[in-house]
Design a protein around this motif. Structure first.
Motif, PDB file in Angstrom:
ATOM      1  N   ARG A   1      -9.287   6.257   6.808  1.00 38.81           N
ATOM      2  CA  ARG A   1     -10.454   6.878   6.613  1.00 38.81           C
ATOM      3  C   ARG A   1     -11.152   6.993   5.088  1.00 38.81           C
ATOM      4  NH1 ARG A   1      -7.985  11.856   7.524  1.00 38.81           N
ATOM      5  NH2 ARG A   1      -9.999  12.941   6.339  1.00 38.81           N
ATOM      6  N   MET A   2      -9.939   6.904   4.226  1.00 39.53           N
ATOM      7  CA  MET A   2     -10.557   6.511   2.825  1.00 39.53           C
ATOM      8  C   MET A   2     -11.224   5.207   2.579  1.00 39.53           C
ATOM      9  SD  MET A   2      -9.700   9.717   1.508  1.00 39.53           S
ATOM     10  CE  MET A   2      -8.877  11.138   2.334  1.00 39.53           C
TER      11      MET A   2
ATOM     12  N   GLY B   1      -5.652   5.235  -6.694  1.00 45.10           N
ATOM     13  CA  GLY B   1      -5.913   4.270  -5.904  1.00 45.10           C
ATOM     14  C   GLY B   1      -4.850   4.159  -4.450  1.00 45.10           C
ATOM     15  N   ILE B   2      -5.114   2.873  -3.822  1.00 48.31           N
ATOM     16  CA  ILE B   2      -4.211   2.843  -2.589  1.00 48.31           C
ATOM     17  C   ILE B   2      -2.891   1.907  -2.920  1.00 48.31           C
ATOM     18  CG2 ILE B   2      -5.936   3.528  -1.103  1.00 48.31           C
ATOM     19  CD1 ILE B   2      -6.291   0.687  -0.305  1.00 48.31           C
ATOM     20  N   ARG B   3      -2.775   1.449  -4.145  1.00 44.90           N
ATOM     21  CA  ARG B   3      -1.779   0.386  -4.149  1.00 44.90           C
ATOM     22  C   ARG B   3      -0.587   1.094  -4.643  1.00 44.90           C
ATOM     23  NH1 ARG B   3      -2.529  -4.775  -6.591  1.00 44.90           N
ATOM     24  NH2 ARG B   3      -4.169  -3.813  -7.924  1.00 44.90           N
ATOM     25  N   LYS B   4       0.726   0.765  -3.817  1.00 45.83           N
ATOM     26  CA  LYS B   4       1.963   1.159  -4.210  1.00 45.83           C
ATOM     27  C   LYS B   4       2.431   0.634  -5.518  1.00 45.83           C
ATOM     28  CE  LYS B   4       6.190   2.075  -1.384  1.00 45.83           C
ATOM     29  NZ  LYS B   4       6.530   1.833  -0.312  1.00 45.83           N
TER      30      LYS B   4
ATOM     31  N   THR C   1      -4.996   7.920   7.241  1.00 45.76           N
ATOM     32  CA  THR C   1      -5.470   8.508   5.847  1.00 45.76           C
ATOM     33  C   THR C   1      -6.114   7.419   5.178  1.00 45.76           C
ATOM     34  OG1 THR C   1      -4.163  10.218   6.081  1.00 45.76           O
ATOM     35  CG2 THR C   1      -5.065   9.651   4.196  1.00 45.76           C
ATOM     36  N   ILE C   2      -5.427   6.424   4.769  1.00 45.77           N
ATOM     37  CA  ILE C   2      -5.960   5.422   4.127  1.00 45.77           C
ATOM     38  C   ILE C   2      -7.039   4.674   4.622  1.00 45.77           C
ATOM     39  CG2 ILE C   2      -5.284   2.944   3.356  1.00 45.77           C
ATOM     40  CD1 ILE C   2      -2.290   3.714   3.357  1.00 45.77           C
TER      41      ILE C   2
ATOM     42  N   LEU D   1       1.079  -1.343   0.098  1.00 46.95           N
ATOM     43  CA  LEU D   1       0.055   0.091   0.097  1.00 46.95           C
ATOM     44  C   LEU D   1       1.001   1.102  -0.311  1.00 46.95           C
ATOM     45  CD1 LEU D   1      -2.709  -1.069   2.636  1.00 46.95           C
ATOM     46  CD2 LEU D   1      -2.716  -1.219   0.051  1.00 46.95           C
ATOM     47  N   ILE D   2       0.466   2.256  -0.494  1.00 45.94           N
ATOM     48  CA  ILE D   2       1.089   3.569  -0.675  1.00 45.94           C
ATOM     49  C   ILE D   2       1.461   4.288   0.832  1.00 45.94           C
ATOM     50  CG2 ILE D   2      -0.074   4.409  -2.868  1.00 45.94           C
ATOM     51  CD1 ILE D   2      -1.954   6.066  -1.215  1.00 45.94           C
TER      52      ILE D   2
ATOM     53  N   GLY E   1     -19.579  10.115   0.264  1.00 46.04           N
ATOM     54  CA  GLY E   1     -19.020   9.449   1.268  1.00 46.04           C
ATOM     55  C   GLY E   1     -18.283  10.353   2.098  1.00 46.04           C
TER      56      GLY E   1
ATOM     57  N   ILE F   1       1.202   6.658   2.675  1.00 49.57           N
ATOM     58  CA  ILE F   1       0.522   7.750   3.203  1.00 49.57           C
ATOM     59  C   ILE F   1       0.081   7.380   4.489  1.00 49.57           C
ATOM     60  CG2 ILE F   1      -0.058   8.885   0.890  1.00 49.57           C
ATOM     61  CD1 ILE F   1      -2.861   8.058   1.672  1.00 49.57           C
TER      62      ILE F   1
ATOM     63  N   THR G   1     -20.162   7.942  -4.805  1.00 50.04           N
ATOM     64  CA  THR G   1     -19.948   7.282  -3.553  1.00 50.04           C
ATOM     65  C   THR G   1     -18.824   7.586  -2.764  1.00 50.04           C
ATOM     66  OG1 THR G   1     -20.693   5.143  -4.458  1.00 50.04           O
ATOM     67  CG2 THR G   1     -19.169   4.802  -2.716  1.00 50.04           C
ATOM     68  N   PHE G   2     -17.666   7.925  -3.321  1.00 51.14           N
ATOM     69  CA  PHE G   2     -16.342   8.385  -2.715  1.00 51.14           C
ATOM     70  C   PHE G   2     -16.842   9.710  -2.293  1.00 51.14           C
ATOM     71  CE2 PHE G   2     -11.925   9.403  -2.310  1.00 51.14           C
ATOM     72  CZ  PHE G   2     -11.652   8.356  -1.539  1.00 51.14           C
TER      73      PHE G   2
ATOM     74  N   THR H   1     -14.680   5.645   4.043  1.00 49.69           N
ATOM     75  CA  THR H   1     -15.462   6.565   3.526  1.00 49.69           C
ATOM     76  C   THR H   1     -16.099   5.688   2.029  1.00 49.69           C
ATOM     77  OG1 THR H   1     -14.184   8.429   3.719  1.00 49.69           O
ATOM     78  CG2 THR H   1     -15.276   8.599   1.756  1.00 49.69           C
ATOM     79  N   PHE H   2     -15.055   4.950   1.254  1.00 49.85           N
ATOM     80  CA  PHE H   2     -15.333   4.528   0.161  1.00 49.85           C
ATOM     81  C   PHE H   2     -16.515   3.235   0.374  1.00 49.85           C
ATOM     82  CE2 PHE H   2     -14.747   2.176  -4.125  1.00 49.85           C
ATOM     83  CZ  PHE H   2     -15.041   3.221  -4.747  1.00 49.85           C
TER      84      PHE H   2
ATOM     85  N   ARG I   1      -5.688  12.157  -4.912  1.00 50.18           N
ATOM     86  CA  ARG I   1      -4.565  10.746  -5.041  1.00 50.18           C
ATOM     87  C   ARG I   1      -5.106   9.556  -5.455  1.00 50.18           C
ATOM     88  NH1 ARG I   1      -1.395   7.256  -5.270  1.00 50.18           N
ATOM     89  NH2 ARG I   1       0.487   6.908  -4.287  1.00 50.18           N
ATOM     90  N   ILE I   2      -5.861   9.357  -4.234  1.00 49.55           N
ATOM     91  CA  ILE I   2      -6.582   8.048  -4.154  1.00 49.55           C
ATOM     92  C   ILE I   2      -7.560   7.703  -5.115  1.00 49.55           C
ATOM     93  CG2 ILE I   2      -8.156   6.622  -2.609  1.00 49.55           C
ATOM     94  CD1 ILE I   2      -6.185   7.507  -0.376  1.00 49.55           C
TER      95      ILE I   2
ATOM     96  N   MET J   1     -10.625   1.046  -6.122  1.00 46.18           N
ATOM     97  CA  MET J   1     -10.171   1.368  -4.609  1.00 46.18           C
ATOM     98  C   MET J   1      -8.350   1.206  -4.640  1.00 46.18           C
ATOM     99  SD  MET J   1     -12.049   0.310  -1.446  1.00 46.18           S
ATOM    100  CE  MET J   1     -10.596   1.156  -0.431  1.00 46.18           C
TER     101      MET J   1
ATOM    102  N   GLY K   1     -19.654   4.192   2.042  1.00 46.23           N
ATOM    103  CA  GLY K   1     -20.287   5.061   1.094  1.00 46.23           C
ATOM    104  C   GLY K   1     -20.846   3.981   0.026  1.00 46.23           C
ATOM    105  N   TYR K   2     -20.174   3.349  -0.389  1.00 45.82           N
ATOM    106  CA  TYR K   2     -20.955   2.231  -0.987  1.00 45.82           C
ATOM    107  C   TYR K   2     -22.050   1.396  -0.508  1.00 45.82           C
ATOM    108  CZ  TYR K   2     -21.528  -1.962  -4.194  1.00 45.82           C
ATOM    109  OH  TYR K   2     -22.179  -2.814  -4.961  1.00 45.82           O
TER     110      TYR K   2
END
Lengths: 222, 222, 222, 222
Positions: free
Chosen positions: C175-176, D214-217, C172-173, C165-166, D183, C168, D179-180, C179-180, D209-210, C211, C183-184
């Motif tokens: 929360r996102m 996305g969140i993949r590195k 933060t991850i 994973l990135i 949310g 950050i 959604t995002f 949220t996603f 960014r996300i 995602m 939210g879905y």
DNA sequence: TATGAATGAGGATTCATTCAT
DNA sequence: CATGAATGAATCCTCATTCAT
């Protein structure tokens, strides 16, 4: 409230009371303490059931209605409200010139204070409900008049004839008598139920002193 | 019941009472007669509404809660329970040696009997609820003690110093005083509310006679 | 709303739930469907009673208050909201390097979508009431944070360490992530509750795709 | 809820809004703060009246019903929900190839976050009531779809044609987009309404960014 | 126009009582 | 006998809405 003549119920009650089961005893005990504490109208049958450790249905199996439970609590007390020194015993003693009115009063007070002390809670219930519940009041009134008022009137008459009491209508004396004694019981056992009396005998002598001789200071007493 | 100090409510009550609308008057009137007849707990707000010819909601618009309606009925009466001959007037008169205790008693009885007679129903409510409703009792008790008991005690002390009353603790005299007077009011205006008194003055003289001199026949009186 | 710690209630609830009678089941079922449809505040107990084919009193005999009924509906759901793959199982699997984050996400989504699908109405109630009812929100929040948020954070940390994973902040991850996903769930099961999803698997893959890699077109993908 | 077409009301509302009197302003202000705090269903018109320093009747004189007051609060907000950079301006800018999708997203987020920040309470009301109030939801949904969803879809299509966005159905992208973003707004401004955001710009960049990548590195990013 | 008193339908809750087990 | 689940009428109270002033 019950539509039958009170005495009938009373008698039935007396007969039944022999058979009082364990649960019945618990129910009555719980009811007494709850009715005394917050009044009949503010006590729910479910609270009584809980207090007695019994199912709510059990109360109705034994007493049919809540009203009836109240009567079952009150009536035995009412019956015993007739001074223990019952009629004949009473007349007998007095005919022997043994007592003066003051002694009679002393004996009565001691006896009744003792009785109420032993039945504080039921006394509280009776007083509260007689004032609150018109139907109950109307049902009990004749009983009081017949059994208590009339006897006291008879006694007053006897002592008046002996020249111990003032010459005003017996009826008036009797009303003042009940006003004072009744007022005393209510204020002591209901209104001031929390406080205790330090010197019981002195208290009784004060009552007698004031009922007999009033609160005026007499010159010859100085 | 209200959590505020009684006097605060009382004052607020007094100030607000100016604005009493027509409907409010009807509500209070109906409430008084129903509460007096069958007690606060046994009277429903819908009955009051019906009795007042008003929608049930109207009661709550004006009084917020049923408890509050009870207070609105009781408080003005409580306020006026302080003998009209208020403190200063009182002391003044007595300092002038004008009255003996018997005269004071006569004046007090006449005044209060008149007052209660004019407010029979509210008096019934107050008596019943003070016995039935512990919370209300605890709220009113300090007021009674401060405003009524203390004043009477003061008066008793004055007359004791003048040598008019017997030498037993003022506290005892005061308790007997309230027992007797209170008992009289309750039995006359609540228990026997239906019957009427034939000769008001004679009644009062009897009370005075017995409170002052008791019920014993005295030789010198023969 | 209840003043006790949520978990206490929850446990009590769980234990009591064994005894659920037939009528209780009917009440809960009716309540669920009505609360979901028009919200707790807009549903009256009389409607629930009618819907359950039960007397209104029966609701209160079992649940005491309407608030309590809401809790009785919500709590079992809340308890099961913790992903079935509970903590230890979870950690175990991941420690074995079996899953990449994408697989974890896929498993989680399938599992939770299935769960919510089976409990659509309760999910609707929970979402609506958490937004509408501040007291309830404050009561449930700590539970969510402790049981769900923290676990997910732990998982995110693990995968971050594995370099999947990135870089950050995990916070933060996380929360996102919520949220996603949240939210879905809300948009699918509450806002668009009426419409159905044609190809469940494709839907899930789309979510994962976005995602993980976002919506930007990458040159190397062309 | 109102039976007229929403747009009609909306227009009427707009026209009337010029004439908003002082009292109307106070009513709306009080209503906003109360609805946001405890929800429409849990706020009584009398509370609103009190909060506005106005007689209860005044509310009904101006708004007819409580439902209507809610609409009067919500509608102006709804109208302004259409991104300020309205249609033509929008298209114009984009046709000039000035913006990449990322820039568009950044501009949109900044603009909308600012807008909601200025209207936090109404946003809370709208979110809560859209979930809670089915009738209102059904009334507002077409408006959202027509005015907001469709425009965003158009934008997405444009950028897809430019090759900036992945090749999955626009509809899917659009749903994920809402959604995002949705949310995020709800969690930030309703669920976590109390907490504040430290670094607004960083927050926005994270979202972008996300959403974009996305969140993949990615290996090439290491 | 603004008021606020009045309304009455409807809401949550309590409770004495019944009855199947 | 005892139970306790079920009942539904009755209770206190709330609230949107109306209307005379």
């Amino acid at each position: 409230m019950s539509k039958d003549n009170l005495l009938d119920v009373l008698i039935a009650q007396t007969n039944l009371s022999k058979k009082q089961t364990d649960k019945q005893q618990k129910i009555v005990t719980a009811a007494i303490s709850l009715f005394a504490e917050r009044g009949y109208a503010n006590t729910s049958t479910s609270e009584i059931a809980k207090g007695a450790g019994v199912a709510e249905g059990t109360i109705f199996r034994h007493y049919g209605t809540k009203d009836n439970l109240l009567l079952s609590v009150i009536l035995p007390f009412i019956k015993d409200s007739i001074p223990a020194m019952a009629e004949d015993v009473f007349n007998e003693i007095m005919s022997q010139n043994i007592l003066c009115f003051e002694d009679f009063l002393r004996a009565l007070l001691k006896n009744r204070i003792h009785f109420i002390n032993e039945n504080r809670e039921i006394f509280q219930i009776v007083v509260k409900e007689i004032l609150y519940n018109e139907e109950l009041r109307k049902e009990l009134q004749p009983y009081f008049i017949e059994n208590i008022v009339q006897r006291i009137t008879k006694v007053i008459n006897i002592y008046k004839e002996r020249g111990e009491l003032i010459d005003i209508p017996s009826n008036t004396i009797q009303r003042m008598f009940f006003t004072f004694i009744g007022g005393y019981f209510v204020s002591r056992f209901v209104l001031l139920a929390d406080s205790s009396v330090a010197d019981e005998d002195a208290e009784i002598e004060n009552i007698i002193r004031i009922m007999m001789d009033g609160i005026r200071k007499r010159s010859q007493e100085m």
